[in-house]
Design an enzyme around this catalytic site. Structure first.
Site, PDB file in Angstrom:
ATOM      1  N   SER A  47      27.080 -26.177  22.543  1.00  0.00           N
ATOM      2  CA  SER A  47      28.454 -25.757  21.396  1.00  0.00           C
ATOM      3  C   SER A  47      27.773 -23.571  20.550  1.00  0.00           C
ATOM      4  O   SER A  47      26.260 -23.949  20.601  1.00  0.00           O
ATOM      5  CB  SER A  47      28.048 -26.497  20.219  1.00  0.00           C
ATOM      6  N   TYR A  50      25.665 -30.872  12.740  1.00  0.00           N
ATOM      7  CA  TYR A  50      26.268 -30.539  13.910  1.00  0.00           C
ATOM      8  C   TYR A  50      25.291 -29.369  14.541  1.00  0.00           C
ATOM      9  O   TYR A  50      25.165 -29.580  16.079  1.00  0.00           O
ATOM     10  CB  TYR A  50      27.485 -30.003  14.177  1.00  0.00           C
TER      11      TYR A  50
END
Length: 257
Positions: free
Chosen positions: A149, A165
């Site tokens: 990501s 995350y």
């Protein structure tokens, strides 16, 4: 003589495992591989969503199977790999896409939620790459694609605030490099895709908050459209990228430039 361009992107006869393959970008990437000719083993935690996606793919005449799997559990992971080899004879491609998130300020982040995110997003990807890698090393070929990501590349003072995350995705980028270095001379390539903002069950809550900022500040001033991860997925899975390994490619409309 060099291969024809159609042959470079052709995945006919190849077999791919796609984790988190029942929803969102996982479905899109799986569909891309199937359209290029690959056999599919889809895995996800929720059986009802998985079965629905498998049936939809079969209706399109894709050669697909499905298996429930929690990637943070080594036994589940091995069972998926064993079932794939039993069903299709081998595994050539892995899309390490399963992921979760938890939003909280770092000083308030519950340790249990931090651990859960790391277990799925980082340890789960390692376990799946390890189990699949053993099969790929036997055949001296394979392509592993880790779905990282832009959260692993950059952060913002305006949030979203999701320390676990971000850490897991940065760790996955490091893992991608290390696996590529470890296995490159044995025929196995490992790369990562770092998507920006795309609509999905995981991302939509954040996108609703930041879409206007994306429209104002992104080089390509919009959220990613459905289908815009298909090309990079087939490219990295296929012989079209046969001299590329250890790389992380951002697909983010220029957000990280």
């Amino acid at each position: 003589m060099a291969k024809h361009i159609r042959e470079l992107f052709d995945l006919s006869g190849k077999t791919a495992i796609v984790t988190g393959g029942s929803r969102g970008i996982g479905v899109e990437m799986a569909e891309a591989l199937a359209e290029a000719g690959a056999n599919l083993m889809l895995c996800a935690r929720r059986e009802e969503w998985l079965n629905e996606t498998v049936e939809a793919f079969r209706a399109n005449n894709y050669n697909v199977a499905g298996k429930v799997c929690d990637v943070s559990k080594a036994d589940d992971v091995q069972a998926v790999v064993d079932e794939t080899v039993k069903t299709f004879g081998k595994v050539d491609i892995l899309i390490n896409n399963a992921g979760i998130s938890w939003g909280a300020m770092p000083e308030e982040m519950p340790l249990a939620q931090w651990q859960k995110v790391l277990d799925v997003n980082l340890t789960g990807c390692f376990l799946m790459a390890q189990a699949v890698g053993r099969e790929m090393l036997k055949q001296k070929s394979g392509s592993i694609i880790n779905i990282a990501s832009i959260a692993g590349l950059t952060s913002s003072a305006n949030g979203p605030f999701y320390a676990g995350y971000a850490a897991s995705k940065a760790g996955l980028i490091g893992l991608t490099r290390e696996l590529a270095a470890s296995w490159g001379r044995k025929g196995v390539r490992v790369n990562a895709i770092a998507p920006g903002f795309f609509h999905s069950r995981l991302a939509d809550a954040v996108i609703d908050i930041y879409e206007r900022s994306i429209q104002e500040n992104n080089v390509i001033p919009r959220v990613g459209d459905e289908g815009e991860l298909k090309g990079i997925t087939v490219f990295l899975a296929s012989d079209a990228s046969s001299y590329i390994t250890g790389q992380t490619i951002a697909v983010d409309g220029g957000m990280t430039v």
